[in-house]
Design a protein around this motif. Structure first.
Motif, PDB file in Angstrom:
ATOM      1  N   ALA A  44       0.558  -1.341  -0.109  1.00 22.09           N
ATOM      2  CA  ALA A  44       0.179  -0.487   0.180  1.00 22.09           C
ATOM      3  C   ALA A  44       0.711   1.633  -0.147  1.00 22.09           C
ATOM      4  O   ALA A  44       0.538   2.169  -0.534  1.00 22.09           O
ATOM      5  N   ARG A  45       2.018   0.924   0.761  1.00 23.49           N
ATOM      6  CA  ARG A  45       3.150   2.168   0.893  1.00 23.49           C
ATOM      7  C   ARG A  45       3.892   2.298  -0.554  1.00 23.49           C
ATOM      8  O   ARG A  45       3.491   3.675  -0.881  1.00 23.49           O
ATOM      9  N   ILE A  46       4.176   1.849  -0.962  1.00 21.29           N
ATOM     10  CA  ILE A  46       4.827   1.815  -2.747  1.00 21.29           C
ATOM     11  C   ILE A  46       3.537   1.840  -3.127  1.00 21.29           C
ATOM     12  O   ILE A  46       4.322   2.934  -3.693  1.00 21.29           O
ATOM     13  N   GLN A  47       2.163   1.633  -3.971  1.00 23.52           N
ATOM     14  CA  GLN A  47       1.643   2.356  -4.338  1.00 23.52           C
ATOM     15  C   GLN A  47       1.243   3.312  -3.803  1.00 23.52           C
ATOM     16  O   GLN A  47       0.951   4.883  -4.789  1.00 23.52           O
ATOM     17  N   SER A  48       1.008   3.449  -2.738  1.00 20.37           N
ATOM     18  CA  SER A  48       0.567   5.240  -2.598  1.00 20.37           C
ATOM     19  C   SER A  48       1.892   6.511  -2.992  1.00 20.37           C
ATOM     20  O   SER A  48       1.837   6.904  -3.461  1.00 20.37           O
ATOM     21  N   ASP A  49       3.038   5.942  -2.757  1.00 20.94           N
ATOM     22  CA  ASP A  49       4.108   6.490  -3.541  1.00 20.94           C
ATOM     23  C   ASP A  49       4.320   6.523  -5.093  1.00 20.94           C
ATOM     24  O   ASP A  49       4.259   7.859  -4.957  1.00 20.94           O
ATOM     25  N   THR A  50       4.220   5.799  -5.372  1.00 20.95           N
ATOM     26  CA  THR A  50       3.750   5.128  -7.215  1.00 20.95           C
ATOM     27  C   THR A  50       2.850   6.793  -7.383  1.00 20.95           C
ATOM     28  O   THR A  50       2.902   7.748  -8.604  1.00 20.95           O
ATOM     29  N   ARG A  51       1.856   6.306  -6.815  1.00 24.00           N
ATOM     30  CA  ARG A  51       0.356   7.130  -6.901  1.00 24.00           C
ATOM     31  C   ARG A  51       0.701   8.435  -6.246  1.00 24.00           C
ATOM     32  O   ARG A  51       0.729   9.459  -7.932  1.00 24.00           O
ATOM     33  N   ILE A  52       1.447   8.986  -5.385  1.00 15.58           N
ATOM     34  CA  ILE A  52       2.112  10.386  -5.287  1.00 15.58           C
ATOM     35  C   ILE A  52       2.485  11.074  -6.160  1.00 15.58           C
ATOM     36  O   ILE A  52       2.681  12.201  -6.895  1.00 15.58           O
ATOM     37  N   LYS A  53       3.443  10.024  -6.903  1.00 17.24           N
ATOM     38  CA  LYS A  53       4.610  10.728  -7.556  1.00 17.24           C
ATOM     39  C   LYS A  53       4.563  10.699  -9.110  1.00 17.24           C
ATOM     40  O   LYS A  53       5.122  11.447  -9.982  1.00 17.24           O
ATOM     41  N   ALA A  54       3.593   9.803  -9.836  1.00 12.96           N
ATOM     42  CA  ALA A  54       2.908  10.444 -10.586  1.00 12.96           C
ATOM     43  C   ALA A  54       1.925  11.026 -11.193  1.00 12.96           C
ATOM     44  O   ALA A  54       1.868  12.169 -11.752  1.00 12.96           O
ATOM     45  N   GLU A  55       0.826  11.736  -9.572  1.00 15.54           N
ATOM     46  CA  GLU A  55       0.413  12.922  -9.391  1.00 15.54           C
ATOM     47  C   GLU A  55       1.221  13.675  -9.967  1.00 15.54           C
ATOM     48  O   GLU A  55       0.879  14.857 -10.149  1.00 15.54           O
ATOM     49  N   THR A  56       2.391  14.189  -8.819  1.00 16.38           N
ATOM     50  CA  THR A  56       3.140  15.589  -8.601  1.00 16.38           C
ATOM     51  C   THR A  56       4.063  15.394 -10.255  1.00 16.38           C
ATOM     52  O   THR A  56       3.991  16.872 -10.483  1.00 16.38           O
ATOM     53  N   ALA A  57       4.303  14.329 -10.888  1.00 10.32           N
ATOM     54  CA  ALA A  57       4.834  14.512 -12.088  1.00 10.32           C
ATOM     55  C   ALA A  57       3.893  15.053 -13.158  1.00 10.32           C
ATOM     56  O   ALA A  57       3.766  15.951 -13.999  1.00 10.32           O
ATOM     57  N   SER A  58       2.934  14.630 -13.230  1.00  9.17           N
ATOM     58  CA  SER A  58       1.341  15.341 -13.620  1.00  9.17           C
ATOM     59  C   SER A  58       0.794  16.435 -12.983  1.00  9.17           C
ATOM     60  O   SER A  58       0.800  17.518 -14.466  1.00  9.17           O
ATOM     61  N   ALA A  59       0.925  16.879 -11.855  1.00  4.79           N
ATOM     62  CA  ALA A  59       0.897  18.110 -11.813  1.00  4.79           C
ATOM     63  C   ALA A  59       2.262  19.081 -12.071  1.00  4.79           C
ATOM     64  O   ALA A  59       1.807  20.128 -12.743  1.00  4.79           O
ATOM     65  N   ARG A  60       3.398  18.757 -12.471  1.00 13.27           N
ATOM     66  CA  ARG A  60       4.461  19.433 -12.507  1.00 13.27           C
ATOM     67  C   ARG A  60       4.170  19.910 -14.369  1.00 13.27           C
ATOM     68  O   ARG A  60       4.760  20.956 -14.905  1.00 13.27           O
ATOM     69  N   GLN A  61       4.017  18.939 -15.015  1.00  8.81           N
ATOM     70  CA  GLN A  61       3.917  19.498 -16.294  1.00  8.81           C
ATOM     71  C   GLN A  61       2.340  20.044 -16.908  1.00  8.81           C
ATOM     72  O   GLN A  61       2.463  20.373 -18.144  1.00  8.81           O
ATOM     73  N   GLN A  62       1.847  19.499 -15.752  1.00 12.45           N
ATOM     74  CA  GLN A  62       0.579  20.403 -16.224  1.00 12.45           C
ATOM     75  C   GLN A  62       1.073  22.314 -16.899  1.00 12.45           C
ATOM     76  O   GLN A  62       0.229  23.211 -16.853  1.00 12.45           O
ATOM     77  N   LEU A  63       1.874  22.501 -15.409  1.00 12.54           N
ATOM     78  CA  LEU A  63       1.791  23.762 -14.224  1.00 12.54           C
ATOM     79  C   LEU A  63       3.139  23.717 -15.465  1.00 12.54           C
ATOM     80  O   LEU A  63       2.845  25.050 -16.268  1.00 12.54           O
ATOM     81  N   ASN A  64       4.510  23.501 -16.342  1.00 16.31           N
ATOM     82  CA  ASN A  64       5.352  23.835 -16.943  1.00 16.31           C
ATOM     83  C   ASN A  64       4.407  24.210 -17.897  1.00 16.31           C
ATOM     84  O   ASN A  64       4.578  24.690 -19.188  1.00 16.31           O
ATOM     85  N   THR A  65       3.488  23.162 -19.362  1.00 20.58           N
ATOM     86  CA  THR A  65       2.265  23.604 -19.769  1.00 20.58           C
ATOM     87  C   THR A  65       1.491  24.863 -20.265  1.00 20.58           C
ATOM     88  O   THR A  65       1.702  25.709 -21.168  1.00 20.58           O
TER      89      THR A  65
END
Length: 195
Positions: A44-65
């Motif tokens: 659950a921690r690994i999935q949570s960390d992976t999801r947080i990283k993916a959401e963070t990367a997506s948010a950064r990409q949206q911000l950069n766009t």
């Protein structure tokens, strides 16, 4: 020992053995459940960390766009404003140039251009063209320089053009050419942080 005592003793021993085996089974089951719980928590921690990283990367990409789109819009607006200012500036320069062409200094400048062209020609045949807008100065220039002026078919705003046919040379002192060159090369300098 009586039969009842023996039965009671066997029953006690069997119950104790059953309790011991039951406790062992419960301990093993508890260990297995605790192991499964730890494994589940890790996953659950690994999935949570992976999801947080993916959401963070997506948010950064949206911000950069969004930042890129904003910067592009600002650049376009800046370019549009600069183009408008450039057009207004050169319209004002053209107005000042037209005022200058009505002065005696302008006539002196034309005479200087003619003298320079004659010196450069070094005695070879020379054709001097003045702009249509300077047709009223033709007689004055001919008297002042002793050279024949031709009126150009093209109105090059002011100044003059000289041709040395024997050397295949065009000397361009036209204001139109100079203005066009300056217009093409003109860029705004500075204008704020990072512009």
């Amino acid at each position: 020992m009586t039969i009842d005592e023996k039965i009671s003793h066997i029953r006690g021993a069997a119950m104790e053995e059953a309790r011991s085996q039951g406790n062992d089974i419960i301990k093993q089951y508890k260990k297995a459940l605790e192991s499964m719980y730890r494994t589940h928590c890790q996953e659950a921690r690994i999935q949570s960390d992976t999801r947080i990283k993916a959401e963070t990367a997506s948010a950064r990409q949206q911000l950069n766009t969004a930042v890129s789109k904003g910067q592009l819009k600002m650049r376009r607006e800046l370019s549009s404003v600069q183009q408008e200012l450039k057009n207004r500036l050169f319209k004002e320069v053209l107005g000042l140039l037209n005022d200058y062409m009505k002065t005696e200094d302008y006539k002196k400048q034309l005479i200087a251009y003619i003298a320079d062209a004659a010196r450069f020609a070094g005695g070879q045949p020379l054709t001097i063209y003045i702009s249509k807008s300077d047709e009223d100065k033709k007689e004055y220039l001919e008297k002042s320089t002793g050279m024949t002026m031709s009126i150009s078919e093209e109105d090059f705003i002011g100044g003059l053009r000289s041709v040395i046919p024997g050397r295949n040379i065009l000397i361009d002192h036209s204001f139109k050419g100079a203005l066009e060159k300056e217009y093409q090369e003109y860029t705004f300098k500075g204008g704020g942080a990072g512009v």
